[in-house]
Design an enzyme around this catalytic site. Structure first.
Site, short mmCIF file in Angstrom:
data_model
loop_
_atom_site.label_atom_id
_atom_site.label_comp_id
_atom_site.label_asym_id
_atom_site.label_seq_id
_atom_site.Cartn_x
_atom_site.Cartn_y
_atom_site.Cartn_z
N ALA A 85 0.85 -1.19 0.00
CA ALA A 85 0.00 0.00 0.00
C ALA A 85 0.89 1.24 0.00
CB ALA A 85 -0.91 0.01 1.22
N LYS A 86 0.32 2.37 -0.28
CA LYS A 86 1.07 3.64 -0.21
C LYS A 86 0.08 4.78 -0.11
CE LYS A 86 5.51 4.94 -0.75
NZ LYS A 86 6.72 4.12 -0.62
N GLY A 87 0.55 5.87 0.46
CA GLY A 87 -0.29 7.06 0.56
C GLY A 87 0.49 8.30 0.22
#
Ligand code: GLU
Length: 424
Positions: free
Chosen positions: A113-115
């Site tokens: 995941a990444k933000g």
């Protein structure tokens, strides 16, 4: 059937376009698992959030925030949060996908995941930065959690920002949720060794790669692009091993010293001046000349798409260690491989950070904390073991380390995918 996604428009050199080509290259090595490969070409879930905050002068500002969960077949989502004016959904998608590959390559029980927030954090006061972080955390709070998706630091984020995220999530859920983010300050459930872990992993994989190609680190000339947490920590370890850090570049300038910088002077300079530019112990270089510097090892530790085909043609190094995520575009990757330049790809080279994030998460759950030595010994063992498996795979199929890393990782992800089966 499997039409390309409508909401991104990747090009050959854009992050998602680069990632898609990397996936295509691995298909011939996946055997029957190739049936599932389409799952890697789209994120499981992508959240776009509005982040409104009150500025110190009373105005209301809106920022665009994202959290993308690329794949969760092997465990909860895991990956950092980036604050940068150029952040886009497409970039965050690619970074999330590279986290899936990276986490599987080192066999951590995580998906990817990444933000990110599209913002220049340097233009914000500390209070504005805190308000933005807290509002962003609340907005993505519907999909993050210690067992769901665990953010961490990335470009322009740090332990203080992780502390605000941990506090906001904890307040919203009425818990003390130390395990919701990693890269926290030590007394809030952070782990010893986490801050320097990514740089350490770059060094450990670099040392192994150098040994295999007969490059002596003692006296080796190293160039580093990006002198933030990753680049500077790696530089320190190479210098301790006897290497000379001969060139460095960041957004403040490019510097060169054929005899190697004195890091005892350069590190405090960077702290007080915000970058390497103007460092008195070196001569200034024009930005583009950085890529022509005579060196043995090049460490891109800044942003994506820095090694273009033009730069790949000129690079003098024998070894490229990808501290950054996605620093090399595919056409450049091919040129480097044809020129016999060995590339240790991001998805294994910079996996040290998330590996110690995993240690932090495990320590938070057990409320029992390890010594820095224990952390470093375990980190080195995981990195060396993972690189060996990747190297064996590369030798077996006569493929690059990048494609081999994807082969090892995609096999793990897609096996989990197949074993879990499609629901409903
Ligand atoms: N942002 C780092 C990376 O790109 C670390 C992620 C993490 O620790 O979850 O690997």
């Amino acid at each position: 059937m499997n039409e390309p996604l409508s909401f991104v428009h990747p090009t050959a050199d854009s992050p998602w376009g680069t990632y898609l080509m990397q996936v295509d290259r691995v298909v011939p090595y996946l055997g029957h698992l190739a049936r599932w490969v389409e799952t890697l070409k789209r994120p499981k879930r992508a959240l776009i959030v509005d982040v409104p905050i009150e500025m110190d002068d009373g105005r209301v500002a809106h920022f665009e925030g994202y959290r993308v969960q690329h794949n969760m077949s092997r465990g909860p989502g895991k990956g950092g949060v980036r604050y940068h004016p150029d952040v886009t959904l497409e970039e965050v998608m690619a970074l999330a996908a590279w986290m899936s590959i990276k986490n599987a390559a080192v066999n951590l029980p995580y998906g990817g995941a990444k933000g990110g927030i599209r913002v220049d954090p340097k233009g914000l006061s500390n209070k504005e930065l805190e308000r933005m972080t807290r509002r962003y955390t609340s907005e993505i709070g519907i999909i993050i959690g210690p067992q769901q998706d665990i953010p961490a630091p990335d470009v322009n984020t740090n332990p203080q920002i992780m502390a605000w995220m941990m506090d906001t999530y904890s307040m919203n859920t009425g818990t003390t949720a130390t395990g919701v983010v990693t890269g926290k300050p030590i007394h809030l459930g952070g782990s010893l060794g986490r801050v320097k872990a990514t740089g350490r992993g770059v060094f450990v994989t670099g040392r192994e790669a150098a040994r295999r190609i007969g490059l002596d680190l003692d006296g080796a000339r190293v160039a580093v692009q990006g002198f933030g947490n990753v680049g500077s920590s790696a530089a320190e370890l190479f210098a301790q091993a006897g290497s000379k850090i001969v060139a460095a570049q960041d957004h403040t300038g490019s510097i060169f010293n054929a005899g190697g910088f004195d890091l005892a002077d350069l590190m405090p300079w960077v702290k007080t001046h915000g970058g390497v530019g103007g460092f008195p112990g070196a001569e200034a270089l024009a930005t583009e000349d950085f890529w022509d510097v005579a060196c043995d090892i090049m460490i891109p530790a800044a942003l994506e798409a820095q090694i273009t085909s033009a730069r790949a043609m000129r690079l003098k190094a024998r070894l490229v260690l990808e501290g950054a995520n996605g620093p090399t575009v595919t056409s450049a990757d091919d040129i480097l491989s044809e020129r016999g330049v060995l590339v240790v790809p991001d998805v294994i080279c910079n996996a040290g950070g998330v590996t110690v994030s995993y240690f932090e998460w495990v320590q938070d759950f057990s409320s029992f904390f390890w010594t820095e030595d224990e952390i470093n010994v375990r980190l080195d063992k995981i990195m060396i073991g993972a690189l060996k498996k990747i190297w064996d795979t590369a030798d077996k199929h006569r493929i690059t380390l990048r494609t081999a890393t994807f082969a090892v990782a995609c096999e793990r992800i897609l096996t989990a995918r197949e074993e879990r089966g499609l629901y409903p």
